[in-house]
Motif scaffolding. Structure first.
Motif, PDB file in Angstrom:
ATOM      1  N   ASP A 143      37.512 -39.872 -96.927  1.00  0.00           N
ATOM      2  CA  ASP A 143      38.485 -40.729 -97.607  1.00  0.00           C
ATOM      3  C   ASP A 143      39.339 -39.802 -98.459  1.00  0.00           C
ATOM      4  O   ASP A 143      38.866 -39.198 -99.412  1.00  0.00           O
ATOM      5  CB  ASP A 143      37.716 -41.740 -98.463  1.00  0.00           C
ATOM      6  N   LYS A 144      40.622 -39.678 -98.088  1.00  0.00           N
ATOM      7  CA  LYS A 144      41.434 -38.623 -98.705  1.00  0.00           C
ATOM      8  C   LYS A 144      41.622 -38.794-100.204  1.00  0.00           C
ATOM      9  O   LYS A 144      41.665 -37.811-100.944  1.00  0.00           O
ATOM     10  CB  LYS A 144      42.775 -38.519 -98.002  1.00  0.00           C
ATOM     11  N   ILE A 145      41.737 -40.060-100.649  1.00  0.00           N
ATOM     12  CA  ILE A 145      41.918 -40.275-102.088  1.00  0.00           C
ATOM     13  C   ILE A 145      40.643 -39.870-102.829  1.00  0.00           C
ATOM     14  O   ILE A 145      40.684 -39.159-103.838  1.00  0.00           O
ATOM     15  CB  ILE A 145      42.304 -41.744-102.375  1.00  0.00           C
ATOM     16  N   ILE A 155      54.175 -39.289 -98.567  1.00  0.00           N
ATOM     17  CA  ILE A 155      53.271 -40.443 -98.671  1.00  0.00           C
ATOM     18  C   ILE A 155      52.202 -40.265 -97.617  1.00  0.00           C
ATOM     19  O   ILE A 155      52.516 -40.025 -96.446  1.00  0.00           O
ATOM     20  CB  ILE A 155      54.047 -41.747 -98.395  1.00  0.00           C
ATOM     21  N   LYS A 156      50.958 -40.306 -98.032  1.00  0.00           N
ATOM     22  CA  LYS A 156      49.866 -40.029 -97.098  1.00  0.00           C
ATOM     23  C   LYS A 156      48.862 -41.172 -97.087  1.00  0.00           C
ATOM     24  O   LYS A 156      48.611 -41.803 -98.114  1.00  0.00           O
ATOM     25  CB  LYS A 156      49.151 -38.730 -97.494  1.00  0.00           C
ATOM     26  N   ALA A 157      48.287 -41.424 -95.915  1.00  0.00           N
ATOM     27  CA  ALA A 157      47.296 -42.495 -95.774  1.00  0.00           C
ATOM     28  C   ALA A 157      45.935 -41.972 -96.209  1.00  0.00           C
ATOM     29  O   ALA A 157      45.522 -40.891 -95.798  1.00  0.00           O
ATOM     30  CB  ALA A 157      47.238 -42.943 -94.326  1.00  0.00           C
ATOM     31  N   GLY A 209      43.898 -41.324 -93.364  1.00  0.00           N
ATOM     32  CA  GLY A 209      44.621 -40.544 -92.338  1.00  0.00           C
ATOM     33  C   GLY A 209      43.819 -39.404 -91.748  1.00  0.00           C
ATOM     34  O   GLY A 209      42.766 -39.024 -92.253  1.00  0.00           O
ATOM     35  N   GLY A 210      44.334 -38.878 -90.667  1.00  0.00           N
ATOM     36  CA  GLY A 210      43.698 -37.744 -89.992  1.00  0.00           C
ATOM     37  C   GLY A 210      44.554 -37.341 -88.817  1.00  0.00           C
ATOM     38  O   GLY A 210      45.378 -38.131 -88.353  1.00  0.00           O
ATOM     39  N   GLY A 211      44.377 -36.094 -88.381  1.00  0.00           N
ATOM     40  CA  GLY A 211      45.126 -35.621 -87.220  1.00  0.00           C
ATOM     41  C   GLY A 211      46.623 -35.615 -87.446  1.00  0.00           C
ATOM     42  O   GLY A 211      47.405 -35.716 -86.506  1.00  0.00           O
ATOM     43  N   GLY A 212      47.023 -35.483 -88.705  1.00  0.00           N
ATOM     44  CA  GLY A 212      48.449 -35.400 -89.025  1.00  0.00           C
ATOM     45  C   GLY A 212      49.180 -36.738 -88.943  1.00  0.00           C
ATOM     46  O   GLY A 212      50.398 -36.776 -89.038  1.00  0.00           O
ATOM     47  N   ARG A 213      48.421 -37.841 -88.793  1.00  0.00           N
ATOM     48  CA  ARG A 213      49.095 -39.142 -88.674  1.00  0.00           C
ATOM     49  C   ARG A 213      49.130 -39.873 -90.012  1.00  0.00           C
ATOM     50  O   ARG A 213      48.342 -39.616 -90.902  1.00  0.00           O
ATOM     51  CB  ARG A 213      48.390 -40.004 -87.624  1.00  0.00           C
ATOM     52  N   GLU A 221      52.158 -37.500-102.993  1.00  0.00           N
ATOM     53  CA  GLU A 221      52.086 -36.180-103.607  1.00  0.00           C
ATOM     54  C   GLU A 221      53.373 -35.407-103.376  1.00  0.00           C
ATOM     55  O   GLU A 221      54.217 -35.801-102.578  1.00  0.00           O
ATOM     56  CB  GLU A 221      50.830 -35.407-103.174  1.00  0.00           C
ATOM     57  N   LYS A 222      53.500 -34.330-104.128  1.00  0.00           N
ATOM     58  CA  LYS A 222      54.684 -33.494-104.007  1.00  0.00           C
ATOM     59  C   LYS A 222      54.714 -32.895-102.611  1.00  0.00           C
ATOM     60  O   LYS A 222      53.695 -32.483-102.082  1.00  0.00           O
ATOM     61  CB  LYS A 222      54.634 -32.378-105.061  1.00  0.00           C
ATOM     62  N   TYR A 223      55.888 -32.890-101.996  1.00  0.00           N
ATOM     63  CA  TYR A 223      56.028 -32.288-100.662  1.00  0.00           C
ATOM     64  C   TYR A 223      56.388 -30.824-100.842  1.00  0.00           C
ATOM     65  O   TYR A 223      57.440 -30.495-101.391  1.00  0.00           O
ATOM     66  CB  TYR A 223      57.094 -33.033 -99.858  1.00  0.00           C
ATOM     67  N   LEU A 224      55.504 -29.952-100.384  1.00  0.00           N
ATOM     68  CA  LEU A 224      55.755 -28.511-100.504  1.00  0.00           C
ATOM     69  C   LEU A 224      56.629 -28.087 -99.328  1.00  0.00           C
ATOM     70  O   LEU A 224      56.403 -28.495 -98.202  1.00  0.00           O
ATOM     71  CB  LEU A 224      54.427 -27.751-100.516  1.00  0.00           C
ATOM     72  N   GLN A 225      57.631 -27.221 -99.599  1.00  0.00           N
ATOM     73  CA  GLN A 225      58.650 -26.996 -98.567  1.00  0.00           C
ATOM     74  C   GLN A 225      58.396 -25.819 -97.650  1.00  0.00           C
ATOM     75  O   GLN A 225      58.861 -25.806 -96.527  1.00  0.00           O
ATOM     76  CB  GLN A 225      60.014 -26.859 -99.238  1.00  0.00           C
ATOM     77  N   ILE A 273      44.285 -29.818 -99.815  1.00  0.00           N
ATOM     78  CA  ILE A 273      44.709 -30.983 -99.030  1.00  0.00           C
ATOM     79  C   ILE A 273      43.541 -31.772 -98.455  1.00  0.00           C
ATOM     80  O   ILE A 273      43.545 -32.979 -98.478  1.00  0.00           O
ATOM     81  CB  ILE A 273      45.769 -30.696 -97.934  1.00  0.00           C
ATOM     82  N   GLU A 274      42.533 -31.100 -97.939  1.00  0.00           N
ATOM     83  CA  GLU A 274      41.362 -31.854 -97.477  1.00  0.00           C
ATOM     84  C   GLU A 274      40.193 -30.926 -97.248  1.00  0.00           C
ATOM     85  O   GLU A 274      40.332 -29.704 -97.235  1.00  0.00           O
ATOM     86  CB  GLU A 274      41.668 -32.639 -96.192  1.00  0.00           C
ATOM     87  N   MET A 275      39.011 -31.560 -97.080  1.00  0.00           N
ATOM     88  CA  MET A 275      37.832 -30.767 -96.721  1.00  0.00           C
ATOM     89  C   MET A 275      37.275 -31.280 -95.403  1.00  0.00           C
ATOM     90  O   MET A 275      37.115 -32.481 -95.219  1.00  0.00           O
ATOM     91  CB  MET A 275      36.752 -30.879 -97.796  1.00  0.00           C
ATOM     92  N   ASP A 332      55.448 -19.469 -92.307  1.00  0.00           N
ATOM     93  CA  ASP A 332      54.862 -20.597 -93.033  1.00  0.00           C
ATOM     94  C   ASP A 332      54.528 -21.693 -92.027  1.00  0.00           C
ATOM     95  O   ASP A 332      54.633 -21.473 -90.817  1.00  0.00           O
ATOM     96  CB  ASP A 332      55.807 -21.089 -94.141  1.00  0.00           C
ATOM     97  N   ILE A 333      54.138 -22.886 -92.511  1.00  0.00           N
ATOM     98  CA  ILE A 333      53.668 -23.930 -91.576  1.00  0.00           C
ATOM     99  C   ILE A 333      54.783 -24.488 -90.695  1.00  0.00           C
ATOM    100  O   ILE A 333      54.506 -25.173 -89.722  1.00  0.00           O
ATOM    101  CB  ILE A 333      52.928 -25.099 -92.292  1.00  0.00           C
ATOM    102  N   HIS A 334      56.050 -24.218 -91.039  1.00  0.00           N
ATOM    103  CA  HIS A 334      57.153 -24.727 -90.211  1.00  0.00           C
ATOM    104  C   HIS A 334      57.679 -23.693 -89.224  1.00  0.00           C
ATOM    105  O   HIS A 334      58.523 -24.006 -88.396  1.00  0.00           O
ATOM    106  CB  HIS A 334      58.305 -25.195 -91.120  1.00  0.00           C
TER     107      HIS A 334
END
Ligand code: ADP
Length: 447
Positions: free
Chosen positions: A115-117, A157-159, A162-166, A200-204, A286-288, A435-437
């Motif tokens: 549960d991400k929260i 905005i994140k669920a 969520g998982g798998g980037g969705r 959360e803040k969107y890192l660029q 971001i997650e574990m 970077d990630i992009h």
């Protein structure tokens, strides 16, 4: 120590776990679908049980059948690999109720991190740095606007489920926010049956850096350094390396220490990965992931420690074989995920492999379950193997990788090997400057 381990997975990871069991003198049982009757892990296991038809929900996700296979074969533990049931708290609980050891953390630890929260709240409490954002779920648009204004646009905005980037949506200004919230909520509700979202803040221009941790379940925690998994396509990792080209030894020791202490405080048991975005010298949780990762071999290459052996030891009550001071880092390792996909469009390319030749020599490891004549079934993910290369430093590792990619032959299907042959000759990649992009931009430019 366990007498018999049931491996509840398929493909390269089933074979990976099987190898560790053999080395430890533990009997192996594999379960498989009808589509995998000819798979390598089925051929090499001591026993195998067919648990259902090809669709995963009827076989690899069928808890009832897997527990029955344990009972029939007398397995005393289950290794779930990654994916499938590896982060299913109910599965861990059901096995425990049947006195079968789940090789992984407790159901409760899986639940918290799933549960991400809750995961973010727990990380913060344990002293792990998190991305600035809402304290929990946001239900009111007014509250969302106030939080977004305070942290500054863009926001993501994140669920929570969520998982798998969705279930993620970026809002660049207040004008986008309402729509982004609504879309994220409805997508999350439809995909996960839970419409809780947070901001959360969107890192660029962050890098994705993750720390490999282990707990012994009795208050001891260690870290095995980090992996850099910034080269991604649609949030799927493509190329991973250890150590990260972006970190120095002090940063590594610092973030590793923070993670190891957190794992100890949590009383966590087994392998875990704490994932961060890293930007301008700062880490943001971001997650574990509460399981073994696909990319664990790069960590094994630079530490010389078999992480599946450690998982089995810890789960059997034998504790960790190493203390933090025993874990040393040697050289550099890179993993390429070889998928049965078109290297330009990434559409899956199942079919029969007519010829399969793997590279060899010093510092080369290929983890794969396929062979010449193997027919890739169309039902599962397209990973057919991983090439892991180790060198004394990053330059030597890249030279060796280039040579290994030249030797690798997979005929009969399309694979992502040509993509890696391009990447290994790219100046940004040679400099570790991405970077990630980066990969998405690179692929878009090539179109
Ligand atoms: P999932 O569990 O769906 O994979 P994560 O929380 O791990 O979700 O995020 C997946 C990816 O989404 C990250 O690797 C990163 O590329 C992007 N992402 C997530 N949170 C942020 C953020 N705050 N800023 C920028 N990118 C983000």
């Amino acid at each position: 120590m366990f007498q018999k381990i049931l491996i509840a997975n398929r493909g390269e990871i089933a074979l990976r776990v099987l190898r560790a069991c053999k080395e430890l003198g533990i009997q192996t049982v594999v379960v498989h679908s009808t589509a995998d009757a000819d798979a390598m892990h089925v051929r090499l296991a001591d026993e195998s049980v067919c648990i259902g038809p090809p669709p995963s929900r009827d076989s690899y996700l069928n808890i009832h059948q897997i527990v029955a296979a344990c009972e029939i074969t007398g397995a005393d533990a289950v290794h779930p690999g990654y994916g499938f049931l590896s982060e299913n708290a109910k599965f861990a609980d059901i096995l425990a109720a049947h006195n079968i050891t789940f090789i992984g953390p407790t159901g409760d630890h899986i639940r918290i991190m799933g549960d991400k929260i809750e995961a973010k709240r727990t990380a913060k409490r344990l002293g792990i740095p998190v991305v600035p954002g809402s304290e929990g779920a946001v239900t009111e648009d007014r509250e969302a606007k106030r939080i977004a204004a305070a942290i500054g646009y863009p926001v993501i905005i994140k669920a929570s489920a969520g998982g798998g980037g969705r279930g993620m949506k970026v809002a660049h200004s207040e004008a986008d926010l309402e729509v982004a919230l609504q879309t994220a909520r409805s997508e999350a509700g439809a995909a996960f049956g839970d419409d809780a979202v947070y901001i959360e803040k969107y890192l660029q221009k962050p890098r994705h850096i993750e720390v490999q941790v282990f707990g012994d379940g009795a208050g001891r925690g260690v870290h095995f350094g980090e992996r850099d998994c910034s080269l991604q396509r649609r949030h799927q990792k493509v190329w991973e390396e250890a150590p990260s080209p972006a970190l120095n030894a002090e940063e590594r020791a610092h973030i590793g220490g923070v993670c190891a202490r957190a794992i100890a405080d949590l009383g966590y048991s087994g392998a875990g990965t704490i994932e961060f975005l890293y930007e301008d010298g700062e880490f943001y949780f971001i997650e574990m992931n509460t399981r073994l990762q696909v990319e664990h071999p790069v960590t094994e290459a630079i530490t010389g420690i078999d992480l599946v052996h450690e998982q089995i030891r810890v789960a059997s009550g034998g504790g960790l074989s190493v203390r933090q001071e025993d874990i040393r880092f040697h050289g550099h390792a890179i993993e390429c995920r070889i998928n049965a996909e078109d290297p330009r469009t990434f559409t899956p390319s199942p079919g029969t492999i007519t010829h399969f030749h793997t590279p060899g020599g010093l510092g080369i490891r290929v983890d794969s379950g396929v062979y010449s004549g193997y027919k890739i079934p169309p039902y599962y993910d397209s990973l057919i193997g991983k090439l892991i290369v180790h060198g004394r430093n990053r330059v030597e590792c890249m030279m060796r990788l280039r040579r290994a990619l030249d030797e690798f032959v997979v005929d009969g299907i399309k694979t992502t090997l040509p993509l890696f042959r391009d990447l290994v000759g790219n100046a940004d990649i040679a400099n570790g400057d991405y970077d990630i992009h980066w990969l998405e931009k690179y692929l878009a430019e090539g179109e």
